[in-house]
Enzyme design. Structure first.
Site, PDB file in Angstrom:
ATOM      1  N   CYS A  55     -25.568   2.772 -12.119  1.00 19.66           N
ATOM      2  CA  CYS A  55     -24.363   3.991 -12.111  1.00 19.66           C
ATOM      3  C   CYS A  55     -25.073   4.968 -12.822  1.00 19.66           C
ATOM      4  O   CYS A  55     -26.156   4.679 -13.706  1.00 19.66           O
ATOM      5  CB  CYS A  55     -23.299   3.989 -13.277  1.00 19.66           C
ATOM      6  SG  CYS A  55     -21.963   4.789 -13.537  1.00 19.66           S
ATOM      7  N   ASP A  98      -9.658   5.725  -1.886  1.00 14.51           N
ATOM      8  CA  ASP A  98      -8.247   6.405  -2.646  1.00 14.51           C
ATOM      9  C   ASP A  98      -8.572   6.851  -4.165  1.00 14.51           C
ATOM     10  O   ASP A  98     -10.186   7.460  -4.005  1.00 14.51           O
ATOM     11  CB  ASP A  98      -7.494   5.555  -2.436  1.00 14.51           C
ATOM     12  CG  ASP A  98      -8.047   4.219  -4.060  1.00 14.51           C
ATOM     13  OD1 ASP A  98      -9.530   4.282  -4.374  1.00 14.51           O
ATOM     14  OD2 ASP A  98      -7.110   3.335  -4.831  1.00 14.51           O
ATOM     15  N   TYR A 128      -6.792   6.357   4.685  1.00 16.90           N
ATOM     16  CA  TYR A 128      -6.644   4.711   3.287  1.00 16.90           C
ATOM     17  C   TYR A 128      -6.031   3.985   3.367  1.00 16.90           C
ATOM     18  O   TYR A 128      -6.413   2.371   3.744  1.00 16.90           O
ATOM     19  CB  TYR A 128      -6.681   5.590   1.986  1.00 16.90           C
ATOM     20  CG  TYR A 128      -6.080   4.849   0.887  1.00 16.90           C
ATOM     21  CD1 TYR A 128      -6.817   4.520   0.753  1.00 16.90           C
ATOM     22  CD2 TYR A 128      -4.333   4.077   0.540  1.00 16.90           C
ATOM     23  CE1 TYR A 128      -6.930   2.530  -0.361  1.00 16.90           C
ATOM     24  CE2 TYR A 128      -4.681   3.312  -0.207  1.00 16.90           C
ATOM     25  CZ  TYR A 128      -5.556   2.182  -0.426  1.00 16.90           C
ATOM     26  OH  TYR A 128      -5.357   0.951  -1.428  1.00 16.90           O
ATOM     27  N   CYS A 157     -17.653   1.582 -19.975  1.00 19.36           N
ATOM     28  CA  CYS A 157     -18.570   1.259 -18.804  1.00 19.36           C
ATOM     29  C   CYS A 157     -19.960   0.097 -19.622  1.00 19.36           C
ATOM     30  O   CYS A 157     -20.386  -1.007 -18.755  1.00 19.36           O
ATOM     31  CB  CYS A 157     -19.904   2.245 -19.224  1.00 19.36           C
ATOM     32  SG  CYS A 157     -19.044   4.290 -18.610  1.00 19.36           S
ATOM     33  N   GLU A 206       0.395  -1.323   0.089  1.00 16.53           N
ATOM     34  CA  GLU A 206      -0.359  -0.004  -0.467  1.00 16.53           C
ATOM     35  C   GLU A 206       0.962   1.389   0.206  1.00 16.53           C
ATOM     36  O   GLU A 206       0.063   2.292  -0.847  1.00 16.53           O
ATOM     37  CB  GLU A 206      -1.173   0.084   1.357  1.00 16.53           C
ATOM     38  CG  GLU A 206      -1.981  -1.148   1.076  1.00 16.53           C
ATOM     39  CD  GLU A 206      -3.223  -0.624  -0.152  1.00 16.53           C
ATOM     40  OE1 GLU A 206      -3.027   0.267   0.169  1.00 16.53           O
ATOM     41  OE2 GLU A 206      -3.443  -1.781  -0.629  1.00 16.53           O
TER      42      GLU A 206
HETATM   43 FE1  SF4 Z   1     -18.986   3.171 -16.300  1.00 16.91          FE
HETATM   44 FE2  SF4 Z   1     -20.441   3.696 -14.101  1.00 16.91          FE
HETATM   45 FE3  SF4 Z   1     -19.352   1.636 -14.691  1.00 16.91          FE
HETATM   46 FE4  SF4 Z   1     -18.131   3.789 -14.133  1.00 16.91          FE
HETATM   47  S1  SF4 Z   1     -18.662   3.288 -12.558  1.00 16.91           S
HETATM   48  S2  SF4 Z   1     -17.262   2.517 -16.033  1.00 16.91           S
HETATM   49  S3  SF4 Z   1     -18.992   5.054 -15.368  1.00 16.91           S
HETATM   50  S4  SF4 Z   1     -20.523   2.371 -15.710  1.00 16.91           S
END
Ligand code: SF4
Length: 414
Positions: A230, A160, A142, A221, A58
């Site tokens: 998300c 982090d 952290y 994504c 770390e």
């Molecule tokens: Fe995309 Fe959201 Fe996944 Fe990040 S968390 S890769 S922004 S879908």
């Protein structure tokens, strides 16, 4: 208890939280990178050794890429496999192994903390995040959370840079992500989200997601295991915030987690609208004159003079060519003169400014300093006796130079 983050930023649905944990952990089990500290921590039955193995990783990983760290980590663990071994090392040895990894005070503090564990804690690592942070110098919130969750299974979250990015996107947090108020809310979220039965894996999965999928510039994504949770993605696809109860309470200018009213959603940026940071402070600009003093040994091979930096401050305890910070806008002739005077103090004999040969400039960017080294060279004939009472200095061959605790910037200078 801290107030929960306002809608639509918080996780209100326990079923959704469970699904997010499940999806993320399943992805981690399938796709996690094979890293030496993970293998060591998983195979190590001794709790103190396990904690130490995670701790070293770390500290090395702070502000440093995984690919760079692997070799340093393997060499470090081979040389000092236990806290006790590290506690017996000299700072010189630590600096030598750390050379090139940057942010040199990390190695020094790691060794100081190992000495403390051995001398004051009977060689036993503290077992909770609270105690790790309280008792070990150089271990912040952290690092303490990472060691406690990965090594000891404490159900505590971590925040982090990767986690900040993922959480800000998952929950459309567009307020300045470096502000203490937002960071506090992210810690609360991370602590609430962490999987109670596999906290270490969950934290590593969240960070891994940020490092490999939810990356800063072009997040993947389509491959993301938590895409259905998300809100940034939802907003990108459907052009408006996710419909959640109370959403009208948010985004009207007084939400502490929404983007500021003067920086609305930019559709060309998509999910990378999040996170947002306040403008970075400009790095300090510095110019430093440095002189490569060269002597030939009896076989004609070159040797170079290196001197040791003070034991505190930037690049503490590292070795460098004799160097001198310069005031801005100094004329070149004047630069030579001040450097010659400075060298005279090392050499104990007059140094003529015109004997200094200008070689070129080396630019090196430290985290907060834009440093220009103005490089000179000087060939010396005859014996030079170094004053043992002044700052430590020594003559080294090129090979010895590279094996010494010298910074990457000095290697560039050579
Ligand atoms: Fe995309 Fe959201 Fe996944 Fe990040 S968390 S890769 S922004 S879908």
């Amino acid at each position: 208890a801290p107030a929960p983050p306002p809608a639509p930023h918080h996780f209100t649905d326990p079923g959704e939280v469970e699904a997010l944990r499940r999806n993320l952990l399943a992805w981690y089990d399938r796709c996690k990178r094979d890293l030496p500290w993970r293998a060591l921590a998983a195979a190590e039955p001794d709790a103190d050794r396990r904690g130490y193995a995670v701790w070293v990783s770390e500290i090395m990983l702070q502000q440093t890429q995984v690919a760079t760290v692997i070799d340093y980590y393997n060499r470090w663990m081979q040389k000092w496999p236990t806290l006790q071994a590290l506690a017996q090392a000299s700072l010189e040895e630590v600096n030598e192994l750390w050379a090139g990894l940057g942010y040199y005070s990390r190695g020094k503090r790691l060794q100081e903390a190992a000495r403390k564990v051995v001398s004051e804690l009977a060689g036993h690592m503290p077992r909770t995040a609270e105690d790790l942070q309280k008792l070990l110098p150089g271990v912040g919130r952290y690092t303490a959370g990472a060691i406690a969750s990965i090594s000891y299974g404490q159900d505590t979250g971590v925040v982090d840079g990767n986690v900040i990015r993922v959480l800000c996107r998952l929950r459309c947090i567009g307020a300045d992500s470096s502000s203490p108020a937002v960071i506090d809310q992210l810690w609360d979220m991370a602590n609430a989200l962490v999987d109670r039965s596999r906290p270490g894996d969950f934290n590593q999965a969240l960070m891994e997601l940020g490092a490999t999928v939810c990356v800063p510039k072009a997040p993947l994504c389509g491959e993301c295991p938590v895409k259905q949770h998300c809100r940034a993605r939802h907003r990108k696809l459907f052009g408006k915030p996710t419909p959640v109860p109370d959403v009208e309470d948010c985004g009207v200018g007084d939400c502490p987690l929404c983007p500021p009213a003067m920086e609305p959603w930019d559709s060309s940026l998509g999910v990378t609208n999040f996170p947002r940071k306040a403008a970075k402070k400009q790095p300090r600009v510095m110019r430093t004159a440095t002189c490569v003093l060269e002597q030939r040994d009896c076989h004609g091979a070159p040797k170079y003079l290196i001197v040791q930096r003070p034991s505190s401050g930037l690049l503490a305890g590292l070795w460098e060519f004799p160097s001198l910070p310069l005031p801005q806008d100094l004329q070149e002739e004047k630069e030579r003169e001040v450097l010659a005077d400075h060298l005279q103090a090392w050499m104990g004999q007059p140094v003529a400014a015109k004997g200094l040969q200008f070689i070129g400039e080396v630019i090196h960017i430290f985290s907060h300093i834009h440093q220009t080294y103005v490089v000179y060279s000087l060939h010396l004939d005859g014996d030079v006796t170094l004053d043992p009472a002044s700052t430590p200095s020594r003559w080294v061959t090129e090979e010895e130079f590279h094996a010494s605790a010298v910074s990457t910037a000095m290697k560039k200078v050579l």
